[in-house]
Write an enzyme that holds these catalytic residues in place. Sequence first.
Site: not given
Ligand code: NDP
Ligand code: HSE
Length: 441
Positions: A15, A105, A136, A187, A201, A205, A302
């Site tokens: 994200v 969330k 959405i 992703g 999850d 939500k 995504g």
């Molecule tokens: P990822 O695991 O892809 O990314 C999380 C990032 O945070 C990683 O790059 C990680 O580092 C970094 N991170 C974790 N801990 C630390 C820290 N202590 N200091 C610095 N950086 C840190 O997760 P997503 O991007 O998929 O998800 C992020 C958030 O968004 C979550 O809360 C998720 O629930 C929410 N979300 C995700 C969606 C999706 O489709 N993926 C959709 C909607 C919400 P490193 O690269 O070193 O692991």
């Molecule tokens: N892991 C969540 C999903 C990401 O699959 O819907 C979006 O919140």
Amino acid sequence: MADPVRVGMVGMGTVGQGTVRVLSQNAAEITRRVGRELRLVHVCVRTPSRLENLGFAGRVSTDPWALVGDPELDVLVEVMGGTDLARELLLAAIAAGKHVVTANKALLAEHGEEIFAAAQRHGVMVAFEAAVAGAIPIIKAVREGLAGNRIHWVAGIINGTSNYILSQMFREGWSFAEALAKAQELGYAEADPSLDVDGGDAAHKITLMASIAFGIPVSFAHCHVEGIRQLQGVDVAFAAELGYRIKLLGVARRRSQGVELRVHPTLIPADHLLAHVEGPFNAILVDSDAAGQSLYYGRGAGGDPTASAIVADLVDVARTMTADPCHRVPHLAFQADALEPLPLLPISEIQCAYYLRIQAENRPGVLAQVATLLAEQGISIEALVQKEIPGAATVPIVLLLQQCREGDLDVALQRIQALRVVAEPILRLRVENLREEESFS
Ligand code: NDP
Ligand code: HSE
């Protein structure tokens, strides 16, 4: 033009990277909308390679606290995930007078009361469109677009990963493990994918949705949660024969006695629009008194789709950050002092229709015994499928039951399960017909 809004972001995964891309690719359009630039000036990255090919030229820290302490930042975006450090960071950022945008969330469902109360005290915004259903704009639709309605219920496919897994397993014949691995690669999945497949999850939500739909405090602990692991191809086939599809559904429904809040695999009519939501797509159906039913569909997971919601929140924050806090849209749609702690109903008190698969010995009278035990609890059978399997000692009896109280069904199921002729644990799935409730017209 006014000064840029200075944004910091913690987390540079799926994200976070999407957010950098959207902010830079659509910078000119965003500035035309806001009337000032949204400038990402400081990011926290744990793994430096995450910034490769993003063209980010601002400050980079490895310590998230460096952003909380950065006096230049107006807004902190949290896309790191997790609940412990994220909670501490957000509370500290709020106390430092920064607005917050988060996709987290889990954090808001579990600690929302504390975080929203802190934001209220400090006069800052906590924006969370990305936390529910990815791209959405469902938070905005319910909180603002339906503000004139009394909402009866919300039902939605709100976990892209589990919907993708169900689609790939039952349409393409993939194994559960194959489909999950691909969802992770794309992703869609959470860092801990059991949150996706075991329903947690979606529960986070629907808990947030219930709050903004009914004006109740955030009550994750009361959400009933079941995931998709126990689903078998045979149930998908029986459901299809009865005219249904199986989807992992989050349901929040207002009843006279309280609120139902639940996530579970659900049979929905095969000809309903929701039944055709496939892959990582999400859809949420809202039933309310003046508008009737409205349906919201789009990409639920995504990087770029979720970034779309993060940036929309940044635009909202930028537009209203200079407004008097009491003129902003309340975090949970209703004024903070007008939230009503309606009772959250235990699962035994919900009212629902049901699908049962009973594996029983193939001999005369079995069906009559089952029907009698259901009738003793006042439960009627709506449809029945029984397949003769030549030579098999047991056969599946599949029943569709009319709406009843779940606690009454529990009593009947205990007695049916105790019959000597019943060979395996009975499978019970809930059925939602998604019919419109009475509206004004
Ligand atoms: P990822 O695991 O892809 O990314 C999380 C990032 O945070 C990683 O790059 C990680 O580092 C970094 N991170 C974790 N801990 C630390 C820290 N202590 N200091 C610095 N950086 C840190 O997760 P997503 O991007 O998929 O998800 C992020 C958030 O968004 C979550 O809360 C998720 O629930 C929410 N979300 C995700 C969606 C999706 O489709 N993926 C959709 C909607 C919400 P490193 O690269 O070193 O692991
Ligand atoms: N892991 C969540 C999903 C990401 O699959 O819907 C979006 O919140």
